[in-house]
Motif scaffolding. Sequence first.
Motif, short mmCIF file in Angstrom:
data_model
loop_
_atom_site.label_atom_id
_atom_site.label_comp_id
_atom_site.label_asym_id
_atom_site.label_seq_id
_atom_site.Cartn_x
_atom_site.Cartn_y
_atom_site.Cartn_z
N THR A 52 0.85 -1.19 0.00
CA THR A 52 0.00 0.00 0.00
C THR A 52 0.88 1.23 0.00
OG1 THR A 52 -1.81 -1.12 1.16
CG2 THR A 52 -1.79 1.27 1.24
N GLN A 54 0.84 5.12 0.14
CA GLN A 54 0.01 6.26 0.50
C GLN A 54 0.63 7.52 -0.09
OE1 GLN A 54 -0.34 5.73 4.87
NE2 GLN A 54 -2.41 5.03 4.46
N SER A 68 2.28 -2.52 -11.91
CA SER A 68 2.50 -3.52 -10.88
C SER A 68 3.32 -4.66 -11.46
CB SER A 68 1.16 -4.04 -10.36
OG SER A 68 0.49 -4.79 -11.37
N ALA A 78 -5.02 -6.41 -6.71
CA ALA A 78 -5.73 -6.13 -5.45
C ALA A 78 -4.80 -5.76 -4.32
CB ALA A 78 -6.56 -7.35 -5.05
N THR A 79 -3.55 -6.19 -4.39
CA THR A 79 -2.61 -5.94 -3.29
C THR A 79 -1.54 -4.90 -3.63
OG1 THR A 79 -1.28 -7.85 -4.01
CG2 THR A 79 -2.93 -8.23 -2.29
N THR A 80 -1.67 -4.29 -4.80
CA THR A 80 -0.75 -3.19 -5.16
C THR A 80 -1.60 -1.92 -5.21
OG1 THR A 80 0.49 -4.78 -6.51
CG2 THR A 80 1.06 -2.46 -6.74
N ILE A 81 -1.61 -1.19 -4.11
CA ILE A 81 -2.61 -0.16 -3.85
C ILE A 81 -1.95 1.22 -3.80
CG2 ILE A 81 -4.37 0.65 -2.23
CD1 ILE A 81 -4.40 -2.32 -1.16
N LYS A 83 -3.05 4.78 -2.56
CA LYS A 83 -4.08 5.37 -1.72
C LYS A 83 -3.77 6.84 -1.49
CE LYS A 83 -6.15 4.76 2.90
NZ LYS A 83 -6.07 3.97 4.16
N PHE A 114 -2.97 -1.52 -10.90
CA PHE A 114 -3.07 -1.03 -9.52
C PHE A 114 -4.52 -1.00 -9.04
CE2 PHE A 114 0.78 0.88 -11.25
CZ PHE A 114 1.69 0.71 -10.23
N THR A 115 -4.67 -0.98 -7.73
CA THR A 115 -5.91 -0.56 -7.10
C THR A 115 -5.75 0.91 -6.74
OG1 THR A 115 -6.49 -2.75 -6.26
CG2 THR A 115 -7.45 -0.86 -5.13
N THR A 117 -7.44 4.22 -5.02
CA THR A 117 -8.51 4.44 -4.04
C THR A 117 -8.29 5.70 -3.19
OG1 THR A 117 -9.83 3.27 -2.35
CG2 THR A 117 -7.43 3.04 -2.22
N ASN A 151 -6.56 -1.77 -14.24
CA ASN A 151 -6.62 -1.27 -12.87
C ASN A 151 -7.99 -1.55 -12.25
OD1 ASN A 151 -3.98 0.39 -12.83
ND2 ASN A 151 -5.05 1.16 -14.65
#
Length: 488
Positions: A52, A54, A68, A78-81, A83, A114-115, A117, A151
């Motif tokens: 994650t 940030q 990713s 789902a696990t490369t986020i 934020k 990527f995710t 969010t 994504n």
Amino acid sequence: MKKTNLLSLVLLMAATMLAGAETRLVPADYSAIQQAINDSNNGDVVIVSPGTYQENINFLGKSIVVTSTDPNNPEVVATTIIKAILKVRGDVSSIGSVVTFENGESPEAVLAGFTITKGYGTANYSIPDADYVFWGAGIYCSNSSPTITCNVITGNNGPLKIEGNDPEQWRLGYGGGIACVQSGAIITRNIIQDNSAYAGAGIMTYLGDAKICNNLIYNNSAFVGGGAVIFGGFLINNTIVSNNANLGGGGLVGNLYIACYADFGQTTILNNSICNAKSGGGVLMEGECSDSAFTFNNVWGNLPVNYPGIDNNTGQIISDDSADRTGQSGNISQNPCFRESYHIASYSPCFNAGDPNYVPYPWQRDIDGEYAVMGVQVDIGADEATDNARPVANAGPDQHFDTLVGNVVLDGTGSYDPDIMDVISYQWRQISGPNVTLVNPDAAQPNFAPVIGAVYIFELIVYDGSSKSAPDSVTIVVSNQTPQPRRR
């Protein structure tokens, strides 16, 4: 749906980068994605390991790939986020967009796998009288044409604040998942879900010619246009389902709001599945939306109606029969028979129901990365069904001989089956011209000896053991005869 190991768009682009390009690893070489971008030059590839991050990132006008480790692996995505974080400048704090393209980025600027969010949006002060608008909570594209692929764009929330009559006190989000302003972005194979905004909770375009293809856009909520708001651009082969117009107490058009005006440029809505809006209706078209602007779409099961209008006296949503495009220009209204994750099978009315003349973009693949057209013609929606795709016959190019020749070889080697493990057989026959003996009519390349100068036409059908292809024909002209037009 059967999966294949087609190379992703990102890998294809990365393989053609200029010699000397560098690969920059996050977090091995850089602790933050933006740090790697800052150090990158055109042609570099930034590879981000799961985790994650940030931060808010900006491509800074660079033609680089930010990816990713495997954009085609849902677990990696789902696990490369990425934020969004709160940014503070003096007395002003804001979240902004998670990803920004605002410096003329080209299609070689790629974001993949990527995710995305927790974004809020970016103000664009170059648009007159719209300082209160925050664009692209998840991804913001302005005067740029990046490639955004593979994504998951989720949990981004643009503002909805209207207090009094002073716009300076307003805060409205346009494009909860993605916003494109004067953009030619390529947006393909993304999942855009659970975002919110005042308008276009899933995606919004404003001017430009963005190409939005083979995305799944669902469960987004807005006041206007829960799934998408399109003010110019190309919306092709998307599945837009179960979106809402319930933000702020209830609004208009759960799935798709379209505005067609000359100032906005060309608007094309083609081969989309637009179904099951939870409120606000399915599709509303404003302006001068011609028959050719909205073709081969499936609009079905939207609440309260598929094609809404507004009662001028009550302001309530009503069914607008004059706007209903069902039965016109290839548009249908039938249960798409979705399977898991909004895929379809060959029994769906969307199967082989898209534009029969549609030629996909060279980069275009379906939501799973398979060929955009697998059967006789393209399907409606983001998924191209492959339960058993029909093989495709190619009888080869027409041939013209100025003199009588002793042997002519036909060429069906361009025929293929989208199910790559299937073996096809060949069935040639003569359909026009003086009778000749076709040698090896069950081979890919049969031959014959013309008997006189004439026009000979042959037809090819290929068979994969389950399905026969549509026929294709080839014209052979011998001794100065003019070729006759043929239909494929």
